[in-house]
Design a protein around this motif. Structure first.
Motif, short mmCIF file in Angstrom:
data_model
loop_
_atom_site.label_atom_id
_atom_site.label_comp_id
_atom_site.label_asym_id
_atom_site.label_seq_id
_atom_site.Cartn_x
_atom_site.Cartn_y
_atom_site.Cartn_z
N ALA A 27 -11.24 6.91 -4.02
CA ALA A 27 -11.95 6.54 -2.80
C ALA A 27 -12.29 5.05 -2.80
O ALA A 27 -12.16 4.37 -1.77
CB ALA A 27 -13.22 7.38 -2.65
N TYR A 28 -12.69 4.53 -3.96
CA TYR A 28 -13.02 3.10 -4.05
C TYR A 28 -11.77 2.24 -3.85
O TYR A 28 -11.82 1.23 -3.15
CB TYR A 28 -13.69 2.80 -5.39
N LEU A 29 -10.65 2.64 -4.44
CA LEU A 29 -9.39 1.90 -4.27
C LEU A 29 -8.94 1.91 -2.81
O LEU A 29 -8.47 0.89 -2.29
CB LEU A 29 -8.30 2.48 -5.18
N GLU A 30 -9.10 3.06 -2.15
CA GLU A 30 -8.76 3.13 -0.72
C GLU A 30 -9.65 2.22 0.11
O GLU A 30 -9.19 1.56 1.04
CB GLU A 30 -8.85 4.57 -0.23
N TYR A 31 -10.94 2.16 -0.26
CA TYR A 31 -11.87 1.26 0.44
C TYR A 31 -11.42 -0.20 0.27
O TYR A 31 -11.39 -0.96 1.25
CB TYR A 31 -13.29 1.45 -0.12
N LEU A 32 -11.06 -0.58 -0.95
CA LEU A 32 -10.60 -1.96 -1.20
C LEU A 32 -9.32 -2.27 -0.41
O LEU A 32 -9.20 -3.36 0.17
CB LEU A 32 -10.36 -2.18 -2.70
N ASN B 233 0.83 -1.21 0.00
CA ASN B 233 0.00 0.00 0.00
C ASN B 233 0.87 1.25 0.00
O ASN B 233 0.56 2.23 -0.69
CB ASN B 233 -0.94 0.01 1.21
N GLU B 234 1.95 1.23 0.79
CA GLU B 234 2.86 2.38 0.82
C GLU B 234 3.52 2.62 -0.53
O GLU B 234 3.67 3.75 -0.96
CB GLU B 234 3.94 2.18 1.89
N ARG B 235 3.91 1.53 -1.19
CA ARG B 235 4.55 1.67 -2.51
C ARG B 235 3.57 2.21 -3.56
O ARG B 235 3.95 2.88 -4.50
CB ARG B 235 5.13 0.34 -2.98
N ARG B 236 2.27 1.89 -3.39
CA ARG B 236 1.26 2.35 -4.36
C ARG B 236 0.74 3.75 -4.06
O ARG B 236 0.02 4.33 -4.86
CB ARG B 236 0.10 1.36 -4.40
N LYS B 237 1.09 4.28 -2.91
CA LYS B 237 0.54 5.57 -2.48
C LYS B 237 0.75 6.69 -3.50
O LYS B 237 -0.18 7.45 -3.78
CB LYS B 237 1.12 5.96 -1.12
N PRO B 238 1.95 6.85 -4.12
CA PRO B 238 2.11 7.93 -5.11
C PRO B 238 1.14 7.81 -6.29
O PRO B 238 0.60 8.82 -6.76
CB PRO B 238 3.57 7.78 -5.57
N LYS B 239 0.89 6.58 -6.74
CA LYS B 239 -0.06 6.38 -7.84
C LYS B 239 -1.47 6.76 -7.40
O LYS B 239 -2.23 7.37 -8.15
CB LYS B 239 -0.03 4.94 -8.33
N LEU B 240 -1.81 6.39 -6.16
CA LEU B 240 -3.14 6.70 -5.64
C LEU B 240 -3.33 8.22 -5.52
O LEU B 240 -4.42 8.73 -5.80
CB LEU B 240 -3.35 6.03 -4.29
N ILE B 241 -2.29 8.93 -5.16
CA ILE B 241 -2.38 10.40 -5.07
C ILE B 241 -2.66 10.99 -6.45
O ILE B 241 -3.49 11.89 -6.59
CB ILE B 241 -1.08 10.98 -4.46
N ARG B 242 -1.99 10.46 -7.48
CA ARG B 242 -2.24 10.94 -8.86
C ARG B 242 -3.66 10.63 -9.29
O ARG B 242 -4.33 11.45 -9.92
CB ARG B 242 -1.23 10.34 -9.83
N ARG C 146 -6.23 10.27 -7.32
CA ARG C 146 -7.13 11.12 -6.53
C ARG C 146 -7.29 12.49 -7.19
O ARG C 146 -8.38 13.06 -7.17
CB ARG C 146 -6.59 11.27 -5.11
N LYS C 147 -6.22 13.00 -7.78
CA LYS C 147 -6.29 14.32 -8.44
C LYS C 147 -7.16 14.26 -9.69
O LYS C 147 -7.90 15.20 -9.98
CB LYS C 147 -4.89 14.80 -8.81
N SER C 148 -7.07 13.15 -10.43
CA SER C 148 -7.82 13.07 -11.69
C SER C 148 -9.22 12.49 -11.51
O SER C 148 -10.15 12.85 -12.23
CB SER C 148 -7.05 12.26 -12.73
N ASP C 149 -9.40 11.57 -10.56
CA ASP C 149 -10.71 10.95 -10.37
C ASP C 149 -10.89 10.54 -8.90
O ASP C 149 -10.60 9.41 -8.52
CB ASP C 149 -10.85 9.73 -11.28
N PRO C 150 -11.39 11.46 -8.07
CA PRO C 150 -11.54 11.21 -6.63
C PRO C 150 -12.42 10.01 -6.29
O PRO C 150 -12.18 9.31 -5.31
CB PRO C 150 -12.15 12.50 -6.07
N ASP C 151 -13.45 9.74 -7.11
CA ASP C 151 -14.34 8.61 -6.83
C ASP C 151 -13.61 7.28 -6.96
O ASP C 151 -13.77 6.38 -6.12
CB ASP C 151 -15.56 8.62 -7.76
N ILE C 152 -12.81 7.13 -7.99
CA ILE C 152 -12.04 5.89 -8.18
C ILE C 152 -11.01 5.75 -7.05
O ILE C 152 -10.82 4.66 -6.51
CB ILE C 152 -11.36 5.87 -9.57
#
Length: 196
Positions: A76-81, A57-66, A68-74
């Motif tokens: 949020a769903y990835l964070e939920y998973l 999860n830590e290694r994927r965090k930078p991708k998740l931040i990107r 979040r900027k382009s599609d907050p709903d996706i």
């Protein structure tokens, strides 16, 4: 591998540092040893699942931040998973790591990427194999190894100094130990200099 690469690898693996660690130690009989070593990667994954999921999860965090900027709903769903997977790993971790013959001890240990030396009241003998689970606190990474006792120094106070060589360790865990020792050395140097 070049001579320089080999020298660097040997230097990194033989570096030792003292650290206070909580170890989960389980002596292994021949049957348990065979069960673990027949598929060490599967054993390691079961043992350290929560820790490895958190690291991924830590290694994927930078991708998740990107994302979040382009599609907050996706995002949020990835964070939920990721949350659901982490919770499942915690439940599995509680079930799989409980063993009646595992002893948890906090020790001052001399740690390297190839072995560990510590003082214990456990009755251990040379050439015995043990399972050692350890939490590398500076990285919040759990590591599990199968070690062989290469030396047991009996002391008069009913404690023994034991030297353990890792017989089975995953390369990622070797690297995690090396990173942990480097970070610990950095923290100790900063403390000596009075830097926070």
């Amino acid at each position: 591998m070049s001579v320089e690469d080999n020298s660097e690898r040997n230097r990194r693996e033989s570096f030792r540092i003292d650290d206070t660690l909580t170890l989960a130690i389980r002596p292994l009989d021949d049957e348990s040893l065979e069960l673990i070593t027949s598929d060490f990667n599967a054993f390691r994954l079961r043992y350290c699942m929560k820790s490895h999921i958190q690291n991924q999860n830590e290694r994927r965090k930078p991708k998740l931040i990107r994302i979040r900027k382009s599609d907050p709903d996706i995002a949020a769903y990835l964070e939920y998973l990721e949350n659901q997977i982490t919770q499942m790993a915690e439940r599995l971790d509680q079930c799989s790591n409980s063993s009646d013959d595992t002893v948890e001890v906090t020790v001052r240990a001399n740690l390297s990427a190839t072995g560990i030396r510590f003082r214990t009241e456990l009755a251990l003998a040379e050439d015995q194999f043990i399972e050692i689970g350890m939490m590398l606190s500076l990285q919040d990474t759990q590591v599990v190894v199968v070690g062989k006792l290469v030396r047991v120094d009996n002391q008069s106070d009913q404690q023994n100094y034991v030297s353990v060589s890792y017989a089975h360790i995953h390369p990622e865990d070797t690297e995690a130990i090396i990173r942990h020792m480097a970070r610990l050395q950095q923290v100790e140097l900063q403390a000596r200099r009075g830097v926070g």
